[in-house]
Design a protein around this motif. Sequence first.
Motif, short mmCIF file in Angstrom:
data_model
loop_
_atom_site.label_atom_id
_atom_site.label_comp_id
_atom_site.label_asym_id
_atom_site.label_seq_id
_atom_site.Cartn_x
_atom_site.Cartn_y
_atom_site.Cartn_z
N PHE A 1 0.81 -1.22 0.00
CA PHE A 1 0.00 0.00 0.00
C PHE A 1 0.85 1.27 0.00
CE2 PHE A 1 -3.07 -3.15 1.59
CZ PHE A 1 -4.11 -2.90 0.69
N GLU A 2 2.12 1.13 -0.36
CA GLU A 2 3.00 2.31 -0.33
C GLU A 2 3.45 2.75 -1.73
OE1 GLU A 2 6.12 1.03 2.30
OE2 GLU A 2 4.67 0.63 3.89
N SER A 3 2.98 2.06 -2.78
CA SER A 3 3.46 2.40 -4.13
C SER A 3 2.65 3.56 -4.70
CB SER A 3 3.31 1.19 -5.05
OG SER A 3 1.94 1.02 -5.38
N GLU A 4 3.10 4.06 -5.86
CA GLU A 4 2.40 5.18 -6.50
C GLU A 4 1.04 4.74 -7.06
OE1 GLU A 4 4.59 3.08 -9.76
OE2 GLU A 4 4.98 3.53 -7.65
N GLN A 5 0.80 3.41 -7.18
CA GLN A 5 -0.50 2.94 -7.68
C GLN A 5 -1.40 2.43 -6.54
OE1 GLN A 5 -0.06 0.16 -11.01
NE2 GLN A 5 1.65 1.33 -11.85
N ALA A 6 -0.96 2.64 -5.29
CA ALA A 6 -1.66 2.06 -4.14
C ALA A 6 -3.08 2.61 -3.94
CB ALA A 6 -0.84 2.27 -2.87
N SER A 7 -3.32 3.86 -4.34
CA SER A 7 -4.65 4.44 -4.08
C SER A 7 -5.73 3.68 -4.85
CB SER A 7 -4.67 5.93 -4.45
OG SER A 7 -4.38 6.07 -5.83
N LYS A 8 -5.39 3.23 -6.07
CA LYS A 8 -6.35 2.45 -6.88
C LYS A 8 -6.65 1.11 -6.21
CE LYS A 8 -5.97 4.55 -11.28
NZ LYS A 8 -6.61 4.43 -12.55
N LEU A 9 -5.59 0.50 -5.68
CA LEU A 9 -5.76 -0.79 -5.00
C LEU A 9 -6.66 -0.61 -3.77
CD1 LEU A 9 -4.85 -3.80 -4.56
CD2 LEU A 9 -2.94 -2.90 -3.23
N HIS A 10 -6.39 0.45 -3.03
CA HIS A 10 -7.15 0.76 -1.81
C HIS A 10 -8.64 0.91 -2.14
CE1 HIS A 10 -7.49 2.23 2.26
NE2 HIS A 10 -6.22 1.88 2.41
N THR A 11 -8.93 1.70 -3.16
CA THR A 11 -10.33 1.94 -3.57
C THR A 11 -10.98 0.64 -4.02
OG1 THR A 11 -9.65 4.12 -4.30
CG2 THR A 11 -11.77 3.34 -5.11
N TYR A 12 -10.25 -0.14 -4.83
CA TYR A 12 -10.81 -1.39 -5.36
C TYR A 12 -11.15 -2.36 -4.21
CZ TYR A 12 -11.44 -5.75 -7.85
OH TYR A 12 -11.99 -6.93 -8.31
N ILE A 13 -10.22 -2.50 -3.26
CA ILE A 13 -10.47 -3.44 -2.14
C ILE A 13 -11.64 -2.95 -1.30
CG2 ILE A 13 -9.48 -4.32 0.03
CD1 ILE A 13 -6.83 -4.69 -1.52
N GLN A 14 -11.70 -1.65 -1.02
CA GLN A 14 -12.81 -1.09 -0.23
C GLN A 14 -14.16 -1.40 -0.85
OE1 GLN A 14 -11.84 3.07 0.28
NE2 GLN A 14 -11.82 2.84 2.50
N GLU A 15 -14.21 -1.33 -2.19
CA GLU A 15 -15.49 -1.54 -2.89
C GLU A 15 -15.87 -3.02 -3.01
OE1 GLU A 15 -14.98 0.43 -6.62
OE2 GLU A 15 -15.11 2.44 -5.73
N ASN A 16 -14.87 -3.90 -3.07
CA ASN A 16 -15.16 -5.30 -3.42
C ASN A 16 -14.93 -6.34 -2.34
OD1 ASN A 16 -15.69 -5.20 -6.51
ND2 ASN A 16 -13.93 -3.87 -6.19
N ALA A 17 -14.21 -5.98 -1.28
CA ALA A 17 -13.85 -7.01 -0.28
C ALA A 17 -13.80 -6.44 1.13
CB ALA A 17 -12.49 -7.60 -0.65
N ASN A 18 -13.85 -7.34 2.09
CA ASN A 18 -13.58 -6.99 3.48
C ASN A 18 -12.21 -7.54 3.84
OD1 ASN A 18 -16.19 -5.89 3.96
ND2 ASN A 18 -17.03 -7.95 4.22
N ILE A 19 -11.37 -6.69 4.39
CA ILE A 19 -10.05 -7.17 4.84
C ILE A 19 -10.26 -7.97 6.12
CG2 ILE A 19 -7.76 -6.51 5.70
CD1 ILE A 19 -7.90 -4.04 3.88
N GLN A 20 -9.79 -9.20 6.12
CA GLN A 20 -9.92 -10.07 7.29
C GLN A 20 -8.66 -10.02 8.15
OE1 GLN A 20 -12.53 -12.38 8.18
NE2 GLN A 20 -13.79 -11.29 6.70
N GLY A 21 -7.51 -10.03 7.48
CA GLY A 21 -6.28 -10.07 8.27
C GLY A 21 -5.04 -9.73 7.47
N LEU A 22 -4.00 -9.34 8.19
CA LEU A 22 -2.68 -9.11 7.61
C LEU A 22 -1.65 -9.66 8.58
CD1 LEU A 22 -1.25 -7.71 5.16
CD2 LEU A 22 -0.92 -5.75 6.66
#
Length: 328
Positions: free
Chosen positions: A245-266
Amino acid sequence: MSLAPVEELFTVFNETAMIMQEELACTYLEALAETGENLFQERILQKDELSEVTVKRLKKSYDSLNLHTYSKENIRKSFQLAILKGMNEIVQPNHQMTPDAVGMLVGYLVDKFVKEETFRLLDPAVGTGNLLTTVINHQQKKNVEAIGLDIDDILIKLSYVNANLQQHPIQFFNQDSLEPLFIEEADVVVSDLPVGYYPNDVRASEYEMKADSGHTYAHHLFIEQSMRHVKAGGYLFFIVPNGLFESEQASKLHTYIQENANIQGLLQLPRSLFKNEKAAKSIFILQKKGEGVKPPKQVLLVNLPSLSNTAEMEKILRKIDGWHKENK
């Protein structure tokens, strides 16, 4: 003194692969795939290309083994050792194998999260099949149908031989996993994501996470492709770089995950597993959104100790257990 089962199997895989490598003038990994197939088929498939002396030597080696007396895990471990030997000869960045302890941990997590007695499991970057078969071997009394995809024809052949030797019913597809997939939806995805840029900008443009300019990260596209091919409520277990989540393309990943999935764990893997800090990885657990799918009360966040530290690992497993009871 008799050899341990893994050593015994490795000796046969290694010796017969070296014999065939020399005679067929191929790479060690290609020869290993051939010898594994011979063991599974219980006959020498390359008879016409080998000298009579070589056929006799191979037969003697194969006859010294009865594969049915070995556990699936012993077969997997010994085949993995032989693959690692072959990979050391031709080091390519996309030919890195998931460490054993990590595979077992992912297997444990899949068994914890997935309650169905029969489920379909997908690995879109299957490589040699080591992670996929480790996960299958760690499912308690469950019936797993699996699908593996990889663009590398040598790796997919090793995967196929690996699965046959362990008697796992896995369907394999030798293709670019980011092209359209004609597969049934999976209940669960596991993958050690290939990290780097995806060179096919035309294909990348069909994904929500496409970069605004230049190449898109392949690991982002693999997450999106996996999400497309898993059922609503299905779980996804990814091995990801710590800087996901630290790359220059991370904001797109963040938005996509928020819309499509629930984070369970890291679960951050111990640094000692990796050559340097930049290569360090974590296990990222997602659940695809769907009707009646609720996010966890809190996300499971764990910094894993050295996996050989039994006492500390037991504490962590108890923490995962407690979190699981509370959130299910």
